[in-house]
Design a protein around this motif. Structure first.
Motif, PDB file in Angstrom:
ATOM      1  N   SER A   1       0.810  -1.229  -0.119  1.00 17.33           N
ATOM      2  CA  SER A   1      -0.004   0.145   0.080  1.00 17.33           C
ATOM      3  C   SER A   1       0.811   1.212  -0.107  1.00 17.33           C
ATOM      4  CB  SER A   1      -1.064  -0.085   1.274  1.00 17.33           C
ATOM      5  OG  SER A   1      -1.732   1.252   1.147  1.00 17.33           O
ATOM      6  N   TRP A   2       1.982   1.140   0.887  1.00 16.84           N
ATOM      7  CA  TRP A   2       2.818   2.309   0.966  1.00 16.84           C
ATOM      8  C   TRP A   2       3.385   2.518  -0.711  1.00 16.84           C
ATOM      9  CZ3 TRP A   2       5.660   1.430   6.136  1.00 16.84           C
ATOM     10  CH2 TRP A   2       4.982   1.569   7.214  1.00 16.84           C
ATOM     11  N   ILE A   3       4.041   1.570  -1.262  1.00 18.24           N
ATOM     12  CA  ILE A   3       4.601   1.610  -2.302  1.00 18.24           C
ATOM     13  C   ILE A   3       3.838   2.150  -3.524  1.00 18.24           C
ATOM     14  CG2 ILE A   3       5.712   0.410  -4.160  1.00 18.24           C
ATOM     15  CD1 ILE A   3       6.874  -1.439  -2.174  1.00 18.24           C
ATOM     16  N   LEU A   4       2.372   1.515  -3.439  1.00 19.04           N
ATOM     17  CA  LEU A   4       1.637   1.955  -4.488  1.00 19.04           C
ATOM     18  C   LEU A   4       1.001   3.469  -4.384  1.00 19.04           C
ATOM     19  CD1 LEU A   4      -0.917  -1.240  -4.934  1.00 19.04           C
ATOM     20  CD2 LEU A   4       1.264  -0.508  -6.497  1.00 19.04           C
ATOM     21  N   THR A   5       0.726   3.720  -3.032  1.00 20.67           N
ATOM     22  CA  THR A   5       0.512   5.132  -2.639  1.00 20.67           C
ATOM     23  C   THR A   5       1.745   6.185  -3.278  1.00 20.67           C
ATOM     24  OG1 THR A   5      -0.871   4.290  -0.783  1.00 20.67           O
ATOM     25  CG2 THR A   5      -0.433   6.630  -0.819  1.00 20.67           C
ATOM     26  N   ALA A   6       2.860   5.868  -2.960  1.00 21.63           N
ATOM     27  CA  ALA A   6       3.888   6.769  -3.542  1.00 21.63           C
ATOM     28  C   ALA A   6       3.897   6.785  -5.078  1.00 21.63           C
ATOM     29  CB  ALA A   6       5.367   6.405  -2.768  1.00 21.63           C
ATOM     30  N   ALA A   7       3.877   5.582  -5.546  1.00 25.47           N
ATOM     31  CA  ALA A   7       3.994   5.493  -7.035  1.00 25.47           C
ATOM     32  C   ALA A   7       3.041   5.672  -7.999  1.00 25.47           C
ATOM     33  CB  ALA A   7       4.523   3.943  -7.382  1.00 25.47           C
ATOM     34  N   ALA A   8       1.840   5.210  -7.597  1.00 23.36           N
ATOM     35  CA  ALA A   8       0.555   5.541  -8.344  1.00 23.36           C
ATOM     36  C   ALA A   8      -0.675   6.049  -7.584  1.00 23.36           C
ATOM     37  CB  ALA A   8       0.196   4.065  -9.136  1.00 23.36           C
ATOM     38  N   ASN A   9      -0.447   6.450  -6.392  1.00 25.10           N
ATOM     39  CA  ASN A   9      -1.449   7.149  -5.439  1.00 25.10           C
ATOM     40  C   ASN A   9      -2.909   6.040  -5.578  1.00 25.10           C
ATOM     41  OD1 ASN A   9      -2.710   8.987  -3.879  1.00 25.10           O
ATOM     42  ND2 ASN A   9      -3.831   9.971  -5.644  1.00 25.10           N
ATOM     43  N   VAL A  10      -2.240   4.725  -5.235  1.00 27.08           N
ATOM     44  CA  VAL A  10      -3.297   3.668  -5.148  1.00 27.08           C
ATOM     45  C   VAL A  10      -3.206   3.235  -3.294  1.00 27.08           C
ATOM     46  CG1 VAL A  10      -3.975   1.359  -5.818  1.00 27.08           C
ATOM     47  CG2 VAL A  10      -3.352   3.057  -7.435  1.00 27.08           C
ATOM     48  N   ASN A  11      -4.208   3.138  -2.740  1.00 25.79           N
ATOM     49  CA  ASN A  11      -4.376   2.859  -1.513  1.00 25.79           C
ATOM     50  C   ASN A  11      -4.985   1.516  -1.102  1.00 25.79           C
ATOM     51  OD1 ASN A  11      -4.347   3.055   1.408  1.00 25.79           O
ATOM     52  ND2 ASN A  11      -4.135   4.941   1.408  1.00 25.79           N
ATOM     53  N   LEU A  12      -4.446   0.654  -0.478  1.00 25.71           N
ATOM     54  CA  LEU A  12      -4.938  -0.472  -0.258  1.00 25.71           C
ATOM     55  C   LEU A  12      -5.154  -0.668   1.216  1.00 25.71           C
ATOM     56  CD1 LEU A  12      -2.441  -3.075  -2.049  1.00 25.71           C
ATOM     57  CD2 LEU A  12      -4.522  -1.994  -2.990  1.00 25.71           C
ATOM     58  N   ASN A  13      -5.530   0.434   1.927  1.00 28.48           N
ATOM     59  CA  ASN A  13      -5.700   0.448   3.535  1.00 28.48           C
ATOM     60  C   ASN A  13      -7.252   0.051   3.516  1.00 28.48           C
ATOM     61  OD1 ASN A  13      -3.250   1.297   4.150  1.00 28.48           O
ATOM     62  ND2 ASN A  13      -4.128   3.385   4.261  1.00 28.48           N
ATOM     63  N   LEU A  14      -8.135   0.271   2.574  1.00 30.26           N
ATOM     64  CA  LEU A  14      -9.656  -0.304   2.580  1.00 30.26           C
ATOM     65  C   LEU A  14      -9.480  -1.745   2.526  1.00 30.26           C
ATOM     66  CD1 LEU A  14     -12.333   0.123   2.541  1.00 30.26           C
ATOM     67  CD2 LEU A  14     -12.448   0.185   0.003  1.00 30.26           C
ATOM     68  N   ILE A  15      -8.772  -2.395   1.818  1.00 34.08           N
ATOM     69  CA  ILE A  15      -8.660  -4.063   1.900  1.00 34.08           C
ATOM     70  C   ILE A  15      -8.386  -4.559   3.357  1.00 34.08           C
ATOM     71  CG2 ILE A  15      -7.535  -6.053   0.890  1.00 34.08           C
ATOM     72  CD1 ILE A  15      -7.169  -4.675  -1.544  1.00 34.08           C
ATOM     73  N   VAL A  16      -7.352  -3.738   3.988  1.00 31.03           N
ATOM     74  CA  VAL A  16      -6.785  -4.117   5.394  1.00 31.03           C
ATOM     75  C   VAL A  16      -8.145  -3.850   6.356  1.00 31.03           C
ATOM     76  CG1 VAL A  16      -5.239  -3.610   7.288  1.00 31.03           C
ATOM     77  CG2 VAL A  16      -4.489  -3.609   4.876  1.00 31.03           C
ATOM     78  N   LEU A  17      -8.873  -2.800   6.066  1.00 29.30           N
ATOM     79  CA  LEU A  17      -9.674  -2.309   6.950  1.00 29.30           C
ATOM     80  C   LEU A  17     -11.080  -3.326   6.949  1.00 29.30           C
ATOM     81  CD1 LEU A  17     -11.304  -0.117   8.745  1.00 29.30           C
ATOM     82  CD2 LEU A  17     -12.024   0.940   6.808  1.00 29.30           C
ATOM     83  N   ILE A  18     -11.437  -3.709   5.691  1.00 29.14           N
ATOM     84  CA  ILE A  18     -12.261  -4.913   5.430  1.00 29.14           C
ATOM     85  C   ILE A  18     -12.014  -6.377   6.156  1.00 29.14           C
ATOM     86  CG2 ILE A  18     -13.865  -6.144   3.684  1.00 29.14           C
ATOM     87  CD1 ILE A  18     -13.575  -3.697   2.005  1.00 29.14           C
ATOM     88  N   TRP A  19     -10.873  -6.452   5.944  1.00 32.17           N
ATOM     89  CA  TRP A  19     -10.457  -7.681   6.478  1.00 32.17           C
ATOM     90  C   TRP A  19     -10.294  -7.667   8.105  1.00 32.17           C
ATOM     91  CZ3 TRP A  19      -4.424  -8.987   7.026  1.00 32.17           C
ATOM     92  CH2 TRP A  19      -4.273 -10.189   7.549  1.00 32.17           C
TER      93      TRP A  19
END
Length: 267
Positions: A176-194
């Motif tokens: 999530s950190w890498i994608l946020t820095a590179a492509a502004n894509v955040n995976l925190n929602l997946i972590v939140l749902i899980w």
């Protein structure tokens, strides 16, 4: 039946041995003409059966009594269930006591949580508080493995729950950190749902085992989901502190269950 003597008038001239029916007090019986025969109107003394008086038996009302059954679980907990005539039942759990320090302490209370959900700040300076805030995936992995649940908070293969949760949580956060820095894509929602699903299902299993009534929404999982979504860290700390007395069994950040070696298992 008993016999009673009565006189019967001959209905007509009858020869010896003739048999006719007579009725007395509603009872019909056979009369045999005696030796020598009889003339019409002649009385004949005979015995006739009289019904015995009915035997009165006092009725005893049937009183339903509660049915009680009891058994002992492998962890020593005695469960006593009483089924009442109205269809309701009462379940009492007597938890075993373990020796620690200078006095005996109950393994885990039933009917309520040991601590309130907002009591998490009591452990502000302990490792469990910061594990819940900063590494909730690892922390929940410890709790779920302790409670013999899989990485999604359901009963199943639990031997590697903590390891799987730790690795998955670390990878998701790193990616999530890498994608946020590179492509502004955040995976925190997946972590939140899980984590919401895992915490809610684990909390529900806790309530079922320790007979803790829901706070809202009945027996459905909606109440557990709401608490897990809005107060997940506090809920995790509450479950962690419930299973074992923290004064006896200190929290260990680097074990699969968050407990020191030798702590009793949850059965």
């Amino acid at each position: 039946m008993t016999l009673k003597t009565v006189e019967v008038l001959a209905p007509s001239n009858l020869p010896e041995g003739y048999v006719f029916d007579a009725t007395v007090d509603g009872v019909t019986f056979a009369v045999t003409v005696p030796k020598g025969g009889v003339e019409e109107g002649q009385p004949i003394r005979v015995a006739y059966p009289v019904p015995s008086a009915p035997i009165l038996v006092a009725a005893t009302p049937i009183v339903e009594t509660p049915i009680t059954s009891s058994f002992v679980q492998p962890d020593g907990t005695r469960v006593t269930e009483t089924k009442h005539p109205d269809g309701t039942s009462t379940v009492i759990r007597e938890t075993p006591r373990i020796q620690g320090s200078s006095e005996s302490q109950p393994l885990a209370p039933t009917g309520r949580f040991r601590n309130g959900m907002c009591d998490c700040f009591e452990v502000f300076c302990s490792g469990r508080f910061w594990m819940a805030c900063c590494c909730i995936g690892c922390y929940m992995g410890q709790i779920m493995q302790r409670f013999k649940l899989n990485p999604f908070g359901a009963p199943g293969n639990y031997q590697n729950t903590c390891l799987i949760c730790t690795v998955a949580f670390t990878i998701l956060i790193a990616v999530s950190w890498i994608l946020t820095a590179a492509a502004n894509v955040n995976l925190n929602l997946i972590v939140l749902i899980w984590m919401t699903i895992a915490i809610a299902l684990t909390h529900r299993e806790f309530r079922k085992k320790y007979l803790i009534p829901p706070k809202c929404c009945g027996e459905s999982c909606w109440g557990d989901c709401c608490c897990a979504l809005w107060c997940g860290c506090c809920l995790a700390i509450q479950m962690d502190r419930h299973t074992h007395d923290e004064k006896i069994y200190k929290y260990q950040c680097c074990t699969n269950t968050g407990l020191s070696q030798g702590a009793p298992e949850i059965v």
